[in-house]
Design an enzyme around this catalytic site. Structure first.
Site, PDB file in Angstrom:
ATOM      1  CB  VAL A  55      -0.771  -0.183   0.962  1.00  0.00           C
ATOM      2  CG1 VAL A  55      -2.108   1.566   1.430  1.00  0.00           C
ATOM      3  CG2 VAL A  55      -1.605  -0.761   0.865  1.00  0.00           C
ATOM      4  CB  ALA A  66     -18.178 -21.060  -8.910  1.00  0.00           C
ATOM      5  CG  PHE A 116     -11.308   1.505  -1.376  1.00  0.00           C
ATOM      6  CD1 PHE A 116     -11.811   0.958  -1.095  1.00  0.00           C
ATOM      7  CD2 PHE A 116     -11.476   1.762  -1.342  1.00  0.00           C
ATOM      8  CE1 PHE A 116     -13.133   0.738  -0.153  1.00  0.00           C
ATOM      9  CE2 PHE A 116     -12.106   2.813  -0.022  1.00  0.00           C
ATOM     10  CZ  PHE A 116     -12.893   2.079   0.440  1.00  0.00           C
ATOM     11  CG  LEU A 117      -5.564   0.580  -4.241  1.00  0.00           C
ATOM     12  CD1 LEU A 117      -3.572   0.768  -4.320  1.00  0.00           C
ATOM     13  CD2 LEU A 117      -4.830   1.568  -5.382  1.00  0.00           C
ATOM     14  CG  ASN A 119     -12.005  -5.458   1.275  1.00  0.00           C
ATOM     15  OD1 ASN A 119     -12.329  -5.368   0.078  1.00  0.00           O
ATOM     16  ND2 ASN A 119     -10.545  -5.321   1.827  1.00  0.00           N
ATOM     17  CB  CYS A 176      -7.487  -7.636   1.160  1.00  0.00           C
ATOM     18  SG  CYS A 176      -6.488  -6.578   0.715  1.00  0.00           S
ATOM     19  CE  LYS A 216      -4.582  -8.268   7.259  1.00  0.00           C
ATOM     20  NZ  LYS A 216      -4.818  -6.473   7.549  1.00  0.00           N
TER      21      LYS A 216
END
Length: 436
Positions: free
Chosen positions: A11, A253, A150-151, A209, A261, A264
């Site tokens: 980041v 699917a 939001f990468l 997320n 991300c 976690k």
């Protein structure tokens, strides 16, 4: 604008480089001397398409520099971003020790009004804690802002330079004006900046997320149902995705989601809910479904070959958790390969960029092929785990001639089941009918 970024991880380095690309003077600070020395010499420690070239260009232009001296980076800065790690703690909550340590260090060296920005993914209330840490060591005026990232790995440069939205949580008009000015060059076509309070901004990242992960787990559950009733999850995906209220994104699917991300952040958000007296049952289910989905390819193999895989050789296409990255954190390939090895099988794998990451996990317990075809020679079956573009249109005749058994376990539904069977392959996808 003069900007400092504390942390040169994924980041931090992407943000620092993109801000420099936007014309700002940016200093990236990290305590890891080896990493900083490498960056000074043009060695980028992460794989991200376009990043290395952008780092080199902006460093050469003098807009981007690297240092281990926090004061050197922070003192001249008008805006200081905290982009250090927030690893998962023992109870699943985000560990804030590095964020708060950075806040204290920033507070000790600022000499004039500074906007301190939480760029790391942090739980609700972190801005208040950061504000408290800084205020304890300085009388200088400052503001704390929440600006979650939001990468998408593999598309981070494009995401930053042309964002869907920029979420800024700020409590003062002064901080909002400075952050708006900083991000204005990246939002020239449309004003995509969304201002809100810091707690709402902090929660927005986790909510985004968690929503995306929920869609994936829902489709993986639907895939299991499709296999029970003889339906094709790809047809179901197209049918529901054409509804404008739903859309097609994140409805594929597959062999589970991974990365740093989603897993976690789901646990951290669940922890926040639990601390506030709410049992977020849906998040528990999302996490449970994903954990089970990581075992789906191994389960299919055991049903086909039997539980004893001693002496069998399997090829694996794709090791990273997603294409265009070498990141193997929480990658479904790990669960699959460990399961195959545990059943006595041998494994040969190919990934365009993740071999070195894989060696840190598997060492010499598996073999590494330089090409996709090197990973199918003499194998009893092939597992496609990561949908790199180069795996989408292989030479199927060459594959079949190289394989001992023409069996394919397609963990991303890349191939057409009917055509694969017509070519003579035994094909297993995810949710593609009753024989899956």
């Amino acid at each position: 604008m003069r900007v400092a970024v504390i942390g040169s991880g994924y980041v931090g380095l992407v943000a620092a480089t993109c801000f420099a690309e936007g014309g700002n003077d940016v200093v990236c600070v990290d305590i890891d001397k080896a990493k900083i020395d490498g960056l000074k010499n043009g060695i980028v420690p992460i794989y991200e398409p376009g990043l290395e070239e952008m780092v080199e260009r902006n460093a050469k232009a003098g807009r981007l520099s690297f240092t281990t001296d926090l004061a050197e980076g922070v003192k001249p800065a008008e805006v200081v971003f905290i982009a250090v790690g927030t690893p998962e703690g023992e109870n699943g909550d985000a560990d804030l020790q590095y964020v708060l340590a950075a806040a204290r260090d920033i507070g000790k060296v600022i000499e004039r009004y500074t906007v301190v920005v939480d760029k790391s993914t942090v739980p609700v209330g972190t801005a208040d804690l950061v504000r408290k840490e800084i205020a304890a060591v300085t009388d200088v005026e400052f503001d704390v802002v929440s600006n979650p990232e939001f990468l998408k790995e593999g598309a981070a440069i494009d995401d930053f330079m042309s964002p869907d939205r920029v979420v800024i949580g700020a409590e003062t008009e002064k901080a909002r004006e400075i952050m708006g000015e900083l991000y204005a060059p990246f939002c020239r076509k449309n004003d995509r900046i969304i201002f809100m309070d810091t707690r709402s901004a902090e929660l927005t990242k986790y909510a985004a997320n968690a929503m995306l992960a929920t869609r994936i787990s829902f489709m993986n559950e639907m895939a299991r149902l499709c296999e029970r009733v003889g339906a094709d999850v790809e047809m179901v995906r197209q049918g529901i995705g054409s509804d404008s209220r739903i859309g097609l994104s994140f409805l594929f699917a597959g062999a589970s989601f991974g990365g740093s991300c989603f897993p976690k952040d789901i646990k951290a958000l669940y922890g926040t809910a639990r601390e506030n007296g709410l049992d977020f049952e849906l998040l528990r289910a999302v996490n449970s479904v994903n954990a089970e989905q990581k075992r789906i390819l191994l389960q299919k193999a055991l049903r086909h070959y039997g539980t004893n895989l001693e002496g069998k050789l399997f090829g694996v296409w794709g090791l990273a958790f997603k294409p265009k990255t070498d990141d193997m954190r929480e990658a479904p390939s790990i669960t699959l390969i460990e399961g195959l090895l545990g059943k006595g099988a041998r494994v040969v794998a190919h990934d365009p960029v993740a071999h070195e990451s894989a060696r840190k996990i598997f060492g010499d317990r598996i073999a590494y092929a330089d090409t996709p075809y090197g990973a199918v020679e003499g194998v009893d079956g092939l597992f496609l785990v990561t949908e790199w573009n180069e795996f989408r249109r292989p030479d199927f005749d060459r594959m079949q001639s190289l394989m001992k058994q023409a069996v394919v376990f397609d963990g991303r539904n890349v191939f057409n089941p009917k055509k694969m069977r017509e070519r003579g392959f035994k094909y297993f996808g995810i949710g593609r009918g009753k024989d899956q």
